[in-house]
Design a protein around this motif. Structure first.
Motif, mmCIF file in Angstrom:
data_model
loop_
_atom_site.group_PDB
_atom_site.id
_atom_site.type_symbol
_atom_site.label_atom_id
_atom_site.label_comp_id
_atom_site.label_asym_id
_atom_site.label_seq_id
_atom_site.Cartn_x
_atom_site.Cartn_y
_atom_site.Cartn_z
ATOM 1 N N ASP A 238 58.010 17.867 56.156
ATOM 2 C CA ASP A 238 56.972 18.610 56.462
ATOM 3 C C ASP A 238 57.457 20.114 56.508
ATOM 4 O OD1 ASP A 238 55.254 16.461 56.888
ATOM 5 O OD2 ASP A 238 56.184 15.693 58.697
ATOM 6 N N PHE A 239 56.606 21.064 56.118
ATOM 7 C CA PHE A 239 56.359 22.298 56.332
ATOM 8 C C PHE A 239 55.543 22.821 57.256
ATOM 9 C CE2 PHE A 239 58.177 21.263 52.089
ATOM 10 C CZ PHE A 239 59.687 22.013 52.159
ATOM 11 N N GLY A 240 55.839 24.030 57.948
ATOM 12 C CA GLY A 240 55.111 24.352 58.938
ATOM 13 C C GLY A 240 54.972 23.880 60.274
ATOM 14 N N PRO A 241 54.248 24.309 61.214
ATOM 15 C CA PRO A 241 52.791 25.085 60.940
ATOM 16 C C PRO A 241 53.298 26.504 60.618
ATOM 17 C CG PRO A 241 53.007 24.645 63.137
ATOM 18 C CD PRO A 241 54.008 23.714 62.858
ATOM 19 N N GLY A 242 52.590 26.924 59.862
ATOM 20 C CA GLY A 242 52.903 28.592 59.401
ATOM 21 C C GLY A 242 51.622 29.351 59.135
ATOM 22 N N TYR A 243 51.549 30.308 58.375
ATOM 23 C CA TYR A 243 50.214 30.918 58.038
ATOM 24 C C TYR A 243 50.257 31.217 56.420
ATOM 25 C CZ TYR A 243 50.517 31.418 63.169
ATOM 26 O OH TYR A 243 50.714 31.200 64.328
ATOM 27 N N LEU A 244 48.881 31.426 55.907
ATOM 28 C CA LEU A 244 49.094 32.189 54.700
ATOM 29 C C LEU A 244 48.171 33.552 54.991
ATOM 30 C CD1 LEU A 244 49.275 32.265 51.540
ATOM 31 C CD2 LEU A 244 46.769 31.553 51.629
ATOM 32 N N SER A 245 49.006 34.855 54.977
ATOM 33 C CA SER A 245 48.158 35.946 55.098
ATOM 34 C C SER A 245 47.434 36.175 54.081
ATOM 35 C CB SER A 245 49.003 37.071 55.673
ATOM 36 O OG SER A 245 48.483 38.002 56.032
ATOM 37 N N ALA A 246 46.113 36.608 54.028
ATOM 38 C CA ALA A 246 45.288 36.500 52.629
ATOM 39 C C ALA A 246 44.357 37.783 52.546
ATOM 40 C CB ALA A 246 44.394 35.457 52.372
ATOM 41 N N GLN A 247 44.467 38.614 51.745
ATOM 42 C CA GLN A 247 43.636 39.547 51.212
ATOM 43 C C GLN A 247 42.475 39.128 50.280
ATOM 44 O OE1 GLN A 247 45.096 43.064 49.374
ATOM 45 N NE2 GLN A 247 43.348 44.459 50.100
ATOM 46 N N LEU A 248 41.127 39.068 50.464
ATOM 47 C CA LEU A 248 40.185 38.556 49.742
ATOM 48 C C LEU A 248 39.362 39.334 49.190
ATOM 49 C CD1 LEU A 248 39.196 35.561 52.153
ATOM 50 C CD2 LEU A 248 40.875 35.598 50.589
ATOM 51 N N PHE A 249 38.557 39.298 47.904
ATOM 52 C CA PHE A 249 37.742 39.889 47.324
ATOM 53 C C PHE A 249 36.572 39.059 47.038
ATOM 54 C CE2 PHE A 249 41.591 42.112 46.921
ATOM 55 C CZ PHE A 249 41.630 43.570 47.080
ATOM 56 N N PHE A 250 35.439 39.655 47.041
ATOM 57 C CA PHE A 250 34.334 38.855 46.695
ATOM 58 C C PHE A 250 33.262 39.872 45.601
ATOM 59 C CE2 PHE A 250 35.573 36.528 50.298
ATOM 60 C CZ PHE A 250 35.375 35.427 49.995
ATOM 61 N N TRP A 251 32.735 39.340 44.477
ATOM 62 C CA TRP A 251 31.834 40.043 43.694
ATOM 63 C C TRP A 251 31.023 39.000 43.127
ATOM 64 C CZ3 TRP A 251 36.823 39.439 42.532
ATOM 65 C CH2 TRP A 251 37.139 38.956 41.311
ATOM 66 N N PHE A 252 29.990 39.352 42.283
ATOM 67 C CA PHE A 252 29.041 38.396 41.572
ATOM 68 C C PHE A 252 29.128 39.093 40.100
ATOM 69 C CE2 PHE A 252 27.893 37.317 45.498
ATOM 70 C CZ PHE A 252 27.411 36.241 45.549
ATOM 71 N N GLU A 253 29.198 37.979 39.042
ATOM 72 C CA GLU A 253 29.210 38.426 37.827
ATOM 73 C C GLU A 253 27.782 37.720 37.455
ATOM 74 O OE1 GLU A 253 32.675 37.744 35.425
ATOM 75 O OE2 GLU A 253 33.961 39.199 36.909
ATOM 76 N N ASN A 254 26.781 38.223 36.849
ATOM 77 C CA ASN A 254 25.548 37.608 36.673
ATOM 78 C C ASN A 254 25.142 36.741 37.867
ATOM 79 O OD1 ASN A 254 25.419 39.094 34.224
ATOM 80 N ND2 ASN A 254 26.465 37.543 33.299
ATOM 81 N N GLU A 255 25.113 35.411 37.649
ATOM 82 C CA GLU A 255 24.912 34.311 38.808
ATOM 83 C C GLU A 255 26.046 33.751 39.196
ATOM 84 O OE1 GLU A 255 21.768 31.572 37.488
ATOM 85 O OE2 GLU A 255 20.245 33.254 37.355
ATOM 86 N N ILE A 256 27.183 34.179 38.927
ATOM 87 C CA ILE A 256 28.416 33.475 39.272
ATOM 88 C C ILE A 256 29.153 34.182 40.304
ATOM 89 C CG2 ILE A 256 30.869 32.870 38.416
ATOM 90 C CD1 ILE A 256 29.693 32.793 35.562
ATOM 91 N N ALA A 257 29.407 33.532 41.245
ATOM 92 C CA ALA A 257 30.103 33.908 42.690
ATOM 93 C C ALA A 257 31.669 34.142 42.451
ATOM 94 C CB ALA A 257 29.690 33.258 43.664
ATOM 95 N N CYS A 258 32.030 35.059 42.238
ATOM 96 C CA CYS A 258 33.593 35.417 42.014
ATOM 97 C C CYS A 258 34.368 35.717 43.326
ATOM 98 C CB CYS A 258 33.669 36.505 40.873
ATOM 99 S SG CYS A 258 32.850 35.906 39.509
ATOM 100 N N GLY A 259 35.572 35.503 43.252
ATOM 101 C CA GLY A 259 36.379 35.765 44.359
ATOM 102 C C GLY A 259 37.808 35.912 43.930
ATOM 103 N N ALA A 260 38.885 36.680 44.591
ATOM 104 C CA ALA A 260 40.282 36.766 44.376
ATOM 105 C C ALA A 260 40.732 36.563 45.784
ATOM 106 C CB ALA A 260 40.605 37.865 43.540
ATOM 107 N N VAL A 261 42.059 35.804 45.714
ATOM 108 C CA VAL A 261 42.817 35.861 46.733
ATOM 109 C C VAL A 261 44.305 36.107 46.433
ATOM 110 C CG1 VAL A 261 43.664 33.873 48.621
ATOM 111 C CG2 VAL A 261 41.497 33.627 47.606
ATOM 112 N N PHE A 262 44.674 36.933 47.296
ATOM 113 C CA PHE A 262 46.143 37.456 47.339
ATOM 114 C C PHE A 262 46.759 37.058 48.599
ATOM 115 C CE2 PHE A 262 43.921 40.140 44.466
ATOM 116 C CZ PHE A 262 44.723 39.896 43.264
ATOM 117 N N GLY A 263 47.910 36.269 48.441
ATOM 118 C CA GLY A 263 48.384 35.603 49.970
ATOM 119 C C GLY A 263 49.889 35.853 50.017
ATOM 120 N N ASP A 264 50.112 35.935 51.239
ATOM 121 C CA ASP A 264 51.823 35.764 51.583
ATOM 122 C C ASP A 264 51.803 34.712 52.301
ATOM 123 O OD1 ASP A 264 52.363 38.493 50.466
ATOM 124 O OD2 ASP A 264 51.113 39.287 52.054
#
Length: 412
Positions: A238-264
């Motif tokens: 078992d690992f943790g408990p710990g954390y994922l520190s994340a920078q999130l991005f959101f945008w739309f391409e036509n009707e597609i909901a897009c996002g990006a996740v960068f995590g430590d």
């Protein structure tokens, strides 16, 4: 069907505000087993009161845009529905109502007869605000909304019926006498003309891969724990408990909901125990050391990404006796974790679980009084190791443009 939603939303910089909304959608009355249920024509109307509008004006906020949505639940699994909120001007006085169509990723499997019960969860908001005499920055503020207690959250129920056979009996082929049958034609008479040379069409780029400059972004973190089953050892850790520190991005391409996740990835060292060679009780401390930031993309709520980590062994004991392994006993190459979420099992705001299988590379640098690389490679390295990651609900950072994470808990 139309469902009213009431809740309290903590909107920076104006604080907690009472917000009401209406969710409209279409569900089938019934489906045969094996046919997924998908919500259609999902629309959301959010009403900001006159008091909230005045609070925006007092902070000189003249307009906002971003993402609005709501969490749907079906048979205890969560499915988000989100849509883009176009630039909306804050009125001088009175209420403000915004309406938008939501992109629904609800597709509930129906493996057997029964029913699918839909309920509504909290509202979701990601607002990029614009103040008077300022230009938009693309910096978004996530809004935490809590539904009011006591309200009816039921949306509807879809009956799942026994599948009905749709097989149509084949009609007998008509008998044609040889005297009236058409003469056989050679295959050459039906041959297609030689294909003309065509220009190679350039394949369309995969959506949601390039982050646009005006994408909404903010920092957050997740509570994160994990469990790994090591195939060769026939045991888990078992690992943790710990954390994922994340920078999130959101945008739309036509009707597609897009996002990006960068995590430590932040995990304390974990203690593991196993039986080596079938008879030697062994314990060790395993430290997960990220090689680089975990990275992935969101497409209509589905996350696909990769994390790379080294496994470092220390404080090894065999039958209670310390076994020196040196300070750099670790995998020779990073462990590559391919990650892909399953609808209903994980959501970027609600969290959940993601499972994957990994290959543990050979070990190197394991040297105390003798070279132990072959020992740990033989005991641990190889394919077929199952990893299960459990994410808690997202925690938003304040301010949203800077990372935040609590102190890491101690070793398990």
């Amino acid at each position: 069907m139309v469902k009213a939603i009431r809740g309290t939303c903590d909107i920076e910089p104006i604080g907690k505000q009472a917000v009401t909304a209406e969710l409209a959608m279409t569900l089938p009355a019934s489906v045969p087993a094996g046919t997924p249920v998908r919500a259609k024509d999902v629309k959301l109307k959010v009403l900001f009161s006159a008091q909230t509008v005045q609070a925006f004006k007092d902070k000189q906020i003249t307009s906002f845009e971003g993402v609005l949505g709501v969490q749907l639940k079906a048979n205890d699994k969560q499915f988000p529905s989100r849509g883009p909120l176009e630039r909306t001007a804050v009125p001088e006085t009175g209420e403000l109502a915004v309406e938008l169509a939501l992109k629904s990723t609800v597709e509930v499997p129906t493996p057997q007869p029964g029913k699918v019960v839909f309920t509504v969860g909290p509202l979701e908001m990601l607002l990029a605000q614009v103040k008077a005499l300022q230009e938009p920055t693309g910096e978004a503020t996530p809004v935490a909304c809590v539904p009011d207690e006591g309200q009816d959250t039921a949306l509807g129920t879809v009956r799942v019926l026994d599948p009905v056979s749709t097989k149509v009996p084949a009609k007998p082929s008509p008998t044609v006498s040889s005297s009236t049958s058409a003469p056989a034609q050679s295959s050459s008479s039906h041959a297609a003309p030689p294909p003309k040379e065509r220009k190679k069409q350039q394949a369309e780029p995969e959506p949601c891969q390039t982050i646009p400059p005006d994408a909404y972004n903010f920092w957050s973190y997740y509570d994160l724990s994990g469990h790994a089953e090591v195939r060769k050892l026939k045991s888990g850790i078992d690992f943790g408990p710990g954390y994922l520190s994340a920078q999130l991005f959101f945008w739309f391409e036509n009707e597609i909901a897009c996002g990006a996740v960068f995590g430590d990835l932040l995990w304390p060292p974990a203690s593991g125990s196993f039986v080596a060679f079938g008879f030697m009780p062994t314990t060790a401390v395993v430290t997960v050391v990220p090689v680089e930031r975990a990275e992935g993309r969101l497409q209509d709520g589905i996350f696909t990404g990769t994390a790379k980590v080294h496994l470092v062994l220390s404080n090894v004991k065999v039958n209670g006796t310390p076994l020196p392994v040196g300070p750099k006993c670790q995998t020779a190459e990073p462990v590559v974790m391919p990650l892909k979420s399953v609808p209903g099992e994980w959501d970027v705001f609600a969290g959940g679980t993601i499972e994957t299988d990994v290959t543990i590379p050979p070990f190197q640098g394991c040297f105390g009084t003798e070279n132990l690389d072959p020992l740990f490679t033989g005991l641990i390295a190889g394919p077929g190791n199952h990893v299960k990651l459990k994410f808690g609900e997202i925690h938003f950072c304040e301010p949203p443009d800077k990372p935040c994470v609590p102190p890491l808990p101690g070793r398990r």
